[in-house]
Design an enzyme around this catalytic site. Structure first.
Site, short mmCIF file in Angstrom:
data_model
loop_
_atom_site.label_atom_id
_atom_site.label_comp_id
_atom_site.label_asym_id
_atom_site.label_seq_id
_atom_site.Cartn_x
_atom_site.Cartn_y
_atom_site.Cartn_z
N ASP A 117 0.74 -1.07 0.12
CA ASP A 117 -0.06 -0.12 0.28
C ASP A 117 0.86 1.29 0.02
O ASP A 117 0.50 2.33 0.51
CB ASP A 117 -0.77 0.15 1.31
CG ASP A 117 -2.00 1.04 1.25
OD1 ASP A 117 -2.66 1.62 2.43
OD2 ASP A 117 -2.23 1.42 0.10
N LYS A 124 3.03 3.34 -5.75
CA LYS A 124 2.71 2.45 -6.52
C LYS A 124 3.63 1.88 -7.56
O LYS A 124 3.57 0.78 -8.02
CB LYS A 124 1.46 2.77 -7.31
CG LYS A 124 0.22 3.49 -6.48
CD LYS A 124 -0.18 2.69 -5.15
CE LYS A 124 -0.58 3.33 -3.90
NZ LYS A 124 -0.94 2.58 -2.99
N ASP A 184 -3.33 -3.16 -2.59
CA ASP A 184 -4.33 -2.04 -2.55
C ASP A 184 -3.98 -1.03 -3.76
O ASP A 184 -2.99 -1.15 -4.17
CB ASP A 184 -4.34 -1.10 -1.32
CG ASP A 184 -5.36 0.02 -1.28
OD1 ASP A 184 -5.20 0.90 -0.52
OD2 ASP A 184 -6.68 -0.65 -1.85
N ASN A 185 -5.13 -0.52 -4.42
CA ASN A 185 -5.03 0.55 -5.43
C ASN A 185 -4.78 0.01 -6.89
O ASN A 185 -3.87 0.69 -7.42
CB ASN A 185 -4.08 1.62 -5.03
CG ASN A 185 -4.34 2.27 -3.50
OD1 ASN A 185 -3.46 2.05 -2.69
ND2 ASN A 185 -5.69 2.72 -3.53
N GLU A 200 -11.42 4.32 -1.39
CA GLU A 200 -11.84 4.39 -0.26
C GLU A 200 -12.67 5.69 -0.22
O GLU A 200 -12.46 6.77 -0.75
CB GLU A 200 -10.64 4.71 0.60
CG GLU A 200 -9.57 5.57 0.24
CD GLU A 200 -8.38 4.94 -0.44
OE1 GLU A 200 -8.64 3.80 -1.02
OE2 GLU A 200 -7.38 5.47 -0.30
O1 LIG Z 1 -0.15 6.73 -2.78
C1 LIG Z 1 -0.74 6.13 -2.14
N1 LIG Z 1 -0.20 5.56 -0.96
C2 LIG Z 1 1.28 5.72 -0.76
C3 LIG Z 1 1.55 6.92 -0.05
C4 LIG Z 1 3.16 7.41 0.34
C5 LIG Z 1 3.72 5.98 0.64
C6 LIG Z 1 5.25 6.34 1.03
N2 LIG Z 1 5.86 5.08 1.28
C7 LIG Z 1 5.75 4.29 2.44
C8 LIG Z 1 6.59 3.24 2.11
N3 LIG Z 1 7.24 3.50 1.11
C9 LIG Z 1 6.97 4.65 0.58
C10 LIG Z 1 -2.39 5.88 -2.29
C11 LIG Z 1 -3.07 7.10 -3.24
C12 LIG Z 1 -4.40 7.02 -3.12
C13 LIG Z 1 -5.03 7.96 -3.98
C14 LIG Z 1 -6.13 7.72 -4.96
C15 LIG Z 1 -6.83 8.63 -5.66
C16 LIG Z 1 -6.23 10.01 -5.66
F1 LIG Z 1 -6.89 10.97 -6.54
C17 LIG Z 1 -5.41 10.27 -4.82
C18 LIG Z 1 -4.59 9.48 -3.91
C19 LIG Z 1 -5.06 6.03 -2.51
C20 LIG Z 1 -4.30 5.05 -1.70
O2 LIG Z 1 -5.05 4.32 -1.21
C21 LIG Z 1 -3.13 5.11 -1.63
O3 LIG Z 1 -2.25 4.16 -0.89
MG LIG Z 2 -3.91 2.48 -0.54
#
Ligand SMILES: O=C(NCCCCCn1ccnc1)c1cc(-c2ccc(F)cc2)cc(O)c1O
Ligand SMILES: [Mg+2]
Length: 215
Positions: A141, A144, A169-170, A199
């Protein structure tokens, strides 16, 4: 200066949830993110699918890539029996600081190891540092574009073995096309898609569950 969204999520937990009650923490975050401010937690709909996979796998060791505020960490940890644990990796120190407090409020800190840093740096050290043999469940998660390289790295490090379940996820929104293509076409994975929604929205999204079949 203004508080951050994770800080406002923590405040919602501390004002609405009961210390030591993981379900109340989950409910407080979902209510805040549905009625006040959207945030990128896996959420209640996909969260129920996550719950069912955790219950089906009954994992002893779980790896979560991407902690954010700890919402899915709490969802997973609350279902783990004594002696089982989830190692959760977060790159962003501000997210990690909030997640520690959310996890503590839920009373599940004994089942969680939160590690700050980049997944690519930490995965090669998991066996040595945490005494992990292989993960029973990996919840992807985080960034991506890291899903595929980190899956390959986990394979190379022997952290994915026959029966390990990957839950991503996603896979539709924001989307992980190269990862999906890999797990769906590889003879070493049995993959299935759980259709759901992004979500707190009506947009399509879903989780991909991939079982490693061994070499
Ligand atoms: O980017 C996401 N998650 C990673 C966050 C940073 C991780 C940092 N990290 C941690 C460890 N190594 C690196 C994410 C984005 C969205 C989303 C969906 C639609 C939208 F319009 C905007 C955003 C929905 C999610 O469910 C997500 O999980
Ligand atoms: Mg997610």
């Amino acid at each position: 200066t203004r508080t951050s969204r994770p800080q406002r999520i923590l405040k919602a937990v501390q004002t609405k949830a009961t210390v030591g009650d993981p379900q109340s923490v989950i409910t407080a975050i979902d209510h805040f993110c549905r009625h006040r401010e959207w945030a990128m937690n896996v959420g209640d709909e996909k969260g129920s699918i996550l719950d069912s996979v955790v219950n089906e796998v009954s994992p002893v060791t779980v790896l979560e890539l991407g902690t954010y505020c700890g919402y899915s960490t709490v969802r997973i940890a609350r279902l783990l029996p004594p002696g089982a644990c989830v190692i959760t990796l977060e790159f962003n120190p501000d997210y990690a600081a909030i997640a520690r407090q959310v996890i503590k409020w839920s009373g599940l800190e004994d089942k969680v190891q939160l590690v700050e840093g980049a997944s690519g740096d930490w995965i090669p050290w998991m066996k040595e540092h945490f005494g992990v043999q292989a993960f029973d469940l990996v919840f992807l998660d985080h960034w991506k574009e890291r899903y595929l390289p980190d899956t390959k790295l986990l394979e190379e490090c022997g952290l994915i073995q026959k029966g390990t379940v990957l839950l991503a996820d996603n896979v539709i929104c924001p989307g992980t096309p190269d990862y999906l293509e890999y797990v769906r076409n590889s003879p070493h994975y049995n993959s299935q898609y759980y259709r759901s929604h992004l979500e707190y929205t009506k947009a399509e999204d879903g989780l991909e569950k991939s079982v490693f079949l061994g070499y």
